[in-house]
Design a protein around this motif. Structure first.
Motif, PDB file in Angstrom:
ATOM      1  N   VAL A  71       0.886  -1.154   0.000  1.00 18.49           N
ATOM      2  CA  VAL A  71       0.000   0.000   0.000  1.00 18.49           C
ATOM      3  C   VAL A  71       0.928   1.209   0.000  1.00 18.49           C
ATOM      4  O   VAL A  71       1.822   1.290   0.830  1.00 18.49           O
ATOM      5  CB  VAL A  71      -0.918   0.035   1.243  1.00 18.49           C
ATOM      6  CG1 VAL A  71      -1.746   1.305   1.269  1.00 18.49           C
ATOM      7  CG2 VAL A  71      -1.816  -1.190   1.278  1.00 18.49           C
ATOM      8  N   THR A  72       0.738   2.129  -0.914  1.00 17.37           N
ATOM      9  CA  THR A  72       1.616   3.288  -1.038  1.00 17.37           C
ATOM     10  C   THR A  72       0.798   4.568  -0.974  1.00 17.37           C
ATOM     11  O   THR A  72      -0.280   4.644  -1.561  1.00 17.37           O
ATOM     12  CB  THR A  72       2.379   3.236  -2.382  1.00 17.37           C
ATOM     13  OG1 THR A  72       3.108   2.006  -2.441  1.00 17.37           O
ATOM     14  CG2 THR A  72       3.347   4.386  -2.512  1.00 17.37           C
ATOM     15  N   ALA A  73       1.307   5.563  -0.259  1.00 15.96           N
ATOM     16  CA  ALA A  73       0.613   6.845  -0.135  1.00 15.96           C
ATOM     17  C   ALA A  73       1.610   7.925   0.252  1.00 15.96           C
ATOM     18  O   ALA A  73       2.713   7.621   0.702  1.00 15.96           O
ATOM     19  CB  ALA A  73      -0.491   6.759   0.916  1.00 15.96           C
ATOM     20  N   THR A  74       1.240   9.188   0.082  1.00 17.12           N
ATOM     21  CA  THR A  74       2.006  10.288   0.646  1.00 17.12           C
ATOM     22  C   THR A  74       1.299  10.656   1.942  1.00 17.12           C
ATOM     23  O   THR A  74       0.100  10.946   1.942  1.00 17.12           O
ATOM     24  CB  THR A  74       2.052  11.493  -0.313  1.00 17.12           C
ATOM     25  OG1 THR A  74       2.706  11.064  -1.510  1.00 17.12           O
ATOM     26  CG2 THR A  74       2.818  12.651   0.307  1.00 17.12           C
ATOM     27  N   VAL A  75       2.040  10.617   3.033  1.00 14.29           N
ATOM     28  CA  VAL A  75       1.459  10.736   4.366  1.00 14.29           C
ATOM     29  C   VAL A  75       2.125  11.878   5.120  1.00 14.29           C
ATOM     30  O   VAL A  75       3.345  12.049   5.042  1.00 14.29           O
ATOM     31  CB  VAL A  75       1.679   9.411   5.141  1.00 14.29           C
ATOM     32  CG1 VAL A  75       1.055   9.468   6.511  1.00 14.29           C
ATOM     33  CG2 VAL A  75       1.151   8.230   4.350  1.00 14.29           C
ATOM     34  N   GLU A  76       1.337  12.640   5.855  1.00  8.93           N
ATOM     35  CA  GLU A  76       1.898  13.679   6.719  1.00  8.93           C
ATOM     36  C   GLU A  76       2.716  12.994   7.806  1.00  8.93           C
ATOM     37  O   GLU A  76       2.330  11.930   8.313  1.00  8.93           O
ATOM     38  CB  GLU A  76       0.789  14.521   7.345  1.00  8.93           C
ATOM     39  CG  GLU A  76       0.007  15.339   6.327  1.00  8.93           C
ATOM     40  CD  GLU A  76       0.902  16.301   5.545  1.00  8.93           C
ATOM     41  OE1 GLU A  76       1.741  16.996   6.158  1.00  8.93           O
ATOM     42  OE2 GLU A  76       0.766  16.358   4.313  1.00  8.93           O
ATOM     43  N   ALA A  77       3.848  13.587   8.174  1.00 11.76           N
ATOM     44  CA  ALA A  77       4.766  12.958   9.121  1.00 11.76           C
ATOM     45  C   ALA A  77       4.070  12.557  10.417  1.00 11.76           C
ATOM     46  O   ALA A  77       4.300  11.470  10.942  1.00 11.76           O
ATOM     47  CB  ALA A  77       5.942  13.884   9.410  1.00 11.76           C
ATOM     48  N   GLN A  78       3.194  13.408  10.943  1.00 14.50           N
ATOM     49  CA  GLN A  78       2.533  13.096  12.212  1.00 14.50           C
ATOM     50  C   GLN A  78       1.514  11.956  12.079  1.00 14.50           C
ATOM     51  O   GLN A  78       1.077  11.387  13.072  1.00 14.50           O
ATOM     52  CB  GLN A  78       1.861  14.332  12.821  1.00 14.50           C
ATOM     53  CG  GLN A  78       0.644  14.824  12.077  1.00 14.50           C
ATOM     54  CD  GLN A  78       0.974  15.846  10.983  1.00 14.50           C
ATOM     55  OE1 GLN A  78       2.135  16.039  10.637  1.00 14.50           O
ATOM     56  NE2 GLN A  78      -0.048  16.505  10.463  1.00 14.50           N
TER      57      GLN A  78
END
Length: 143
Positions: A71-78
């Motif tokens: 599963v791949t996504a761009t995620v906010e660090a928090q």
């Protein structure tokens, strides 16, 4: 055991159907039990300090390609921790639902990908494959 499967067992008119569902549940429990000792050993390793003066062996090695689910996504660090837990849950459920089997460890890959440090591309690969058939499941979540 999932409630729907319990209902199926209780309402089954024949013994073969009941045995099939109970056997499937037993296999799932045995697979989960097989993963537990590995998780316990990994946690113990994290808590056990290495002997003084010893450095971990670090080596570069090549590994051939292998089928994997991700599963791949761009995620906010928090949000990385909660995203990762959800991604692994989705992977395990999806792959198990396709009748595939675990052939390696789950993990995560993170990077900045040229983005500001507040967000990063993240991948939760699972060492799961279809065994000899070689088919894989891959899901991409777009940002």
């Amino acid at each position: 055991m999932p409630l729907e499967e319990t209902r199926t067992i209780l309402t089954a008119s024949d013994v073969a159907t009941r045995k099939r569902h109970i056997s499937a549940h037993l296999r799932r429990l045995e697979e989960e039990l097989g993963r537990t000792p590995r998780a316990v050993a990994a946690l113990r390793d994290l808590l056990t300090p290495p002997p003084s003066g010893s450095a971990p062996a670090i080596e570069l090695r090549g590994v051939g390609t292998a089928p994997a689910a991700a599963v791949t996504a761009t995620v906010e660090a928090q949000d990385v921790t909660s995203w990762f837990q959800g991604a692994l849950g989705e992977l395990f459920a999806t792959v198990a639902g396709q009748g595939l089997r675990e052939t390696g460890p789950a993990g995560g890959v993170y990077g900045t990908g040229g983005r500001p440090p507040s967000s990063c591309p993240a991948t939760a690969p699972s060492g799961r494959s279809a065994g000899s058939s070689g088919s894989t499941c891959r899901r991409r979540n777009s940002p």
